[in-house]
Design a protein around this motif. Structure first.
Motif, PDB file in Angstrom:
ATOM      1  N   LEU A   1       0.822  -1.201   0.000  1.00 37.02           N
ATOM      2  CA  LEU A   1       0.000   0.000   0.000  1.00 37.02           C
ATOM      3  C   LEU A   1       0.860   1.257   0.000  1.00 37.02           C
ATOM      4  CD1 LEU A   1      -2.843   1.081   0.080  1.00 37.02           C
ATOM      5  CD2 LEU A   1      -2.826   0.794   2.547  1.00 37.02           C
ATOM      6  N   SER A   2       1.916   1.252   0.785  1.00 35.76           N
ATOM      7  CA  SER A   2       2.833   2.382   0.830  1.00 35.76           C
ATOM      8  C   SER A   2       3.510   2.585  -0.526  1.00 35.76           C
ATOM      9  CB  SER A   2       3.869   2.158   1.928  1.00 35.76           C
ATOM     10  OG  SER A   2       4.746   3.249   2.022  1.00 35.76           O
ATOM     11  N   ARG A   3       3.943   1.493  -1.145  1.00 33.62           N
ATOM     12  CA  ARG A   3       4.569   1.585  -2.470  1.00 33.62           C
ATOM     13  C   ARG A   3       3.603   2.165  -3.501  1.00 33.62           C
ATOM     14  NH1 ARG A   3       6.756  -4.009  -4.058  1.00 33.62           N
ATOM     15  NH2 ARG A   3       6.998  -2.901  -6.021  1.00 33.62           N
ATOM     16  N   ALA A   4       2.351   1.744  -3.450  1.00 35.36           N
ATOM     17  CA  ALA A   4       1.358   2.270  -4.387  1.00 35.36           C
ATOM     18  C   ALA A   4       1.174   3.769  -4.186  1.00 35.36           C
ATOM     19  CB  ALA A   4       0.029   1.539  -4.215  1.00 35.36           C
ATOM     20  N   ALA A   5       1.079   4.187  -2.921  1.00 35.70           N
ATOM     21  CA  ALA A   5       0.867   5.601  -2.621  1.00 35.70           C
ATOM     22  C   ALA A   5       2.101   6.456  -2.914  1.00 35.70           C
ATOM     23  CB  ALA A   5       0.443   5.767  -1.167  1.00 35.70           C
ATOM     24  N   LEU A   6       3.276   5.838  -2.921  1.00 37.47           N
ATOM     25  CA  LEU A   6       4.498   6.571  -3.273  1.00 37.47           C
ATOM     26  C   LEU A   6       4.709   6.632  -4.779  1.00 37.47           C
ATOM     27  CD1 LEU A   6       6.912   5.304  -0.490  1.00 37.47           C
ATOM     28  CD2 LEU A   6       6.123   7.659  -0.829  1.00 37.47           C
ATOM     29  N   GLY A   7       3.807   6.002  -5.534  1.00 34.67           N
ATOM     30  CA  GLY A   7       3.886   6.071  -6.987  1.00 34.67           C
ATOM     31  C   GLY A   7       4.782   5.029  -7.625  1.00 34.67           C
ATOM     32  N   ASP A   8       5.055   3.929  -6.915  1.00 36.14           N
ATOM     33  CA  ASP A   8       5.871   2.854  -7.472  1.00 36.14           C
ATOM     34  C   ASP A   8       5.220   2.346  -8.767  1.00 36.14           C
ATOM     35  OD1 ASP A   8       8.010   0.639  -6.965  1.00 36.14           O
ATOM     36  OD2 ASP A   8       6.162  -0.440  -7.447  1.00 36.14           O
ATOM     37  N   PRO A   9       5.947   2.378  -9.888  1.00 38.12           N
ATOM     38  CA  PRO A   9       5.356   2.006 -11.174  1.00 38.12           C
ATOM     39  C   PRO A   9       4.772   0.590 -11.210  1.00 38.12           C
ATOM     40  CG  PRO A   9       7.511   3.020 -11.503  1.00 38.12           C
ATOM     41  CD  PRO A   9       7.339   2.819 -10.033  1.00 38.12           C
ATOM     42  N   GLN A  10       5.435  -0.371 -10.586  1.00 35.25           N
ATOM     43  CA  GLN A  10       4.927  -1.743 -10.590  1.00 35.25           C
ATOM     44  C   GLN A  10       3.617  -1.863  -9.815  1.00 35.25           C
ATOM     45  OE1 GLN A  10       8.424  -3.782  -9.070  1.00 35.25           O
ATOM     46  NE2 GLN A  10       8.705  -4.757 -11.069  1.00 35.25           N
ATOM     47  N   MET A  11       3.541  -1.208  -8.665  1.00 36.37           N
ATOM     48  CA  MET A  11       2.313  -1.274  -7.863  1.00 36.37           C
ATOM     49  C   MET A  11       1.177  -0.527  -8.547  1.00 36.37           C
ATOM     50  SD  MET A  11       2.571  -3.273  -5.392  1.00 36.37           S
ATOM     51  CE  MET A  11       0.967  -2.887  -4.769  1.00 36.37           C
TER      52      MET A  11
ATOM     53  N   TRP B   1      -5.401   8.571  -4.747  1.00 41.19           N
ATOM     54  CA  TRP B   1      -5.499   7.729  -5.942  1.00 41.19           C
ATOM     55  C   TRP B   1      -5.438   6.255  -5.562  1.00 41.19           C
ATOM     56  CZ3 TRP B   1      -2.587   3.904  -8.155  1.00 41.19           C
ATOM     57  CH2 TRP B   1      -2.995   3.495  -9.420  1.00 41.19           C
ATOM     58  N   ALA B   2      -4.488   5.895  -4.713  1.00 40.58           N
ATOM     59  CA  ALA B   2      -4.363   4.501  -4.281  1.00 40.58           C
ATOM     60  C   ALA B   2      -5.627   4.052  -3.549  1.00 40.58           C
ATOM     61  CB  ALA B   2      -3.128   4.329  -3.396  1.00 40.58           C
ATOM     62  N   MET B   3      -6.162   4.907  -2.679  1.00 45.01           N
ATOM     63  CA  MET B   3      -7.372   4.559  -1.924  1.00 45.01           C
ATOM     64  C   MET B   3      -8.583   4.377  -2.827  1.00 45.01           C
ATOM     65  SD  MET B   3      -6.525   4.200   1.203  1.00 45.01           S
ATOM     66  CE  MET B   3      -5.109   3.461   0.444  1.00 45.01           C
ATOM     67  N   SER B   4      -8.595   5.089  -3.953  1.00 37.35           N
ATOM     68  CA  SER B   4      -9.726   4.953  -4.877  1.00 37.35           C
ATOM     69  C   SER B   4      -9.736   3.589  -5.561  1.00 37.35           C
ATOM     70  CB  SER B   4      -9.694   6.062  -5.928  1.00 37.35           C
ATOM     71  OG  SER B   4      -8.653   5.840  -6.876  1.00 37.35           O
ATOM     72  N   ARG B   5      -8.630   2.866  -5.508  1.00 39.01           N
ATOM     73  CA  ARG B   5      -8.501   1.554  -6.137  1.00 39.01           C
ATOM     74  C   ARG B   5      -8.643   0.393  -5.146  1.00 39.01           C
ATOM     75  NH1 ARG B   5      -8.968   3.090 -11.239  1.00 39.01           N
ATOM     76  NH2 ARG B   5      -7.172   4.099 -12.135  1.00 39.01           N
ATOM     77  N   ILE B   6      -8.797   0.708  -3.859  1.00 33.90           N
ATOM     78  CA  ILE B   6      -8.734  -0.322  -2.824  1.00 33.90           C
ATOM     79  C   ILE B   6      -9.987  -0.282  -1.948  1.00 33.90           C
ATOM     80  CG2 ILE B   6      -7.461  -1.050  -0.758  1.00 33.90           C
ATOM     81  CD1 ILE B   6      -4.988   0.267  -2.126  1.00 33.90           C
TER      82      ILE B   6
ATOM     83  N   HIS C   1       2.552   7.622   5.837  1.00 35.49           N
ATOM     84  CA  HIS C   1       3.653   8.323   6.508  1.00 35.49           C
ATOM     85  C   HIS C   1       3.928   9.639   5.802  1.00 35.49           C
ATOM     86  CE1 HIS C   1       6.267   6.867   3.272  1.00 35.49           C
ATOM     87  NE2 HIS C   1       5.755   5.661   3.494  1.00 35.49           N
ATOM     88  N   GLY C   2       4.832  10.409   6.341  1.00 32.75           N
ATOM     89  CA  GLY C   2       5.091  11.769   5.884  1.00 32.75           C
ATOM     90  C   GLY C   2       5.590  11.932   4.460  1.00 32.75           C
ATOM     91  N   ARG C   3       6.162  10.889   3.858  1.00 31.27           N
ATOM     92  CA  ARG C   3       6.673  11.010   2.488  1.00 31.27           C
ATOM     93  C   ARG C   3       5.579  10.848   1.432  1.00 31.27           C
ATOM     94  NH1 ARG C   3      10.646   6.514   2.486  1.00 31.27           N
ATOM     95  NH2 ARG C   3      10.097   6.526   0.298  1.00 31.27           N
ATOM     96  N   ILE C   4       4.397  10.428   1.855  1.00 33.26           N
ATOM     97  CA  ILE C   4       3.306  10.190   0.905  1.00 33.26           C
ATOM     98  C   ILE C   4       2.531  11.484   0.670  1.00 33.26           C
ATOM     99  CG2 ILE C   4       1.130   8.963   0.542  1.00 33.26           C
ATOM    100  CD1 ILE C   4       2.320   6.636   2.138  1.00 33.26           C
TER     101      ILE C   4
END
Length: 92
Positions: free
Chosen positions: A13-23, A59-64, A49-52
């Motif tokens: 979830l953190s990776r998705a919210a940080l914009g990780d291309p694979q996630m 955007w990530a929450m709209s998919r989950i 966390h603070g970096r997100i």
């Protein structure tokens, strides 16, 4: 809806919210294929966390789909003494 679900832990979830291309690709593909993507409400707390950036998080929450914890499902793995104490503290 297609069969099956993806269950995301806090790292995914953190990776998705940080914009990780694979996630992001995985979430887009799941959305297109009708695969349900879920995460627990507690995982949301762990993953944010603070970096997100808020826009990426939204955007990530709209998919989950967020699901709550269910005591009958997790109870066997918990110490029953501490569970009884927690239940009494929560009023359940």
């Amino acid at each position: 809806m297609a069969g099956g679900s993806y269950v995301l832990d806090c790292e995914a979830l953190s990776r998705a919210a940080l914009g990780d291309p694979q996630m992001k690709a995985l979430l887009k593909d799941a959305h297109r294929a009708g695969v349900r993507v879920v995460s627990s409400s507690m995982t949301l707390i762990e993953a944010y966390h603070g970096r997100i950036r808020l826009a990426e998080w939204n955007w990530a929450m709209s998919r989950i789909a967020t699901v709550g914890l269910c005591f009958p499902l997790i109870e066997p793995s918990l110490d029953l003494t501490s569970l009884s104490l927690r239940r009494s503290q929560l009023g359940i």
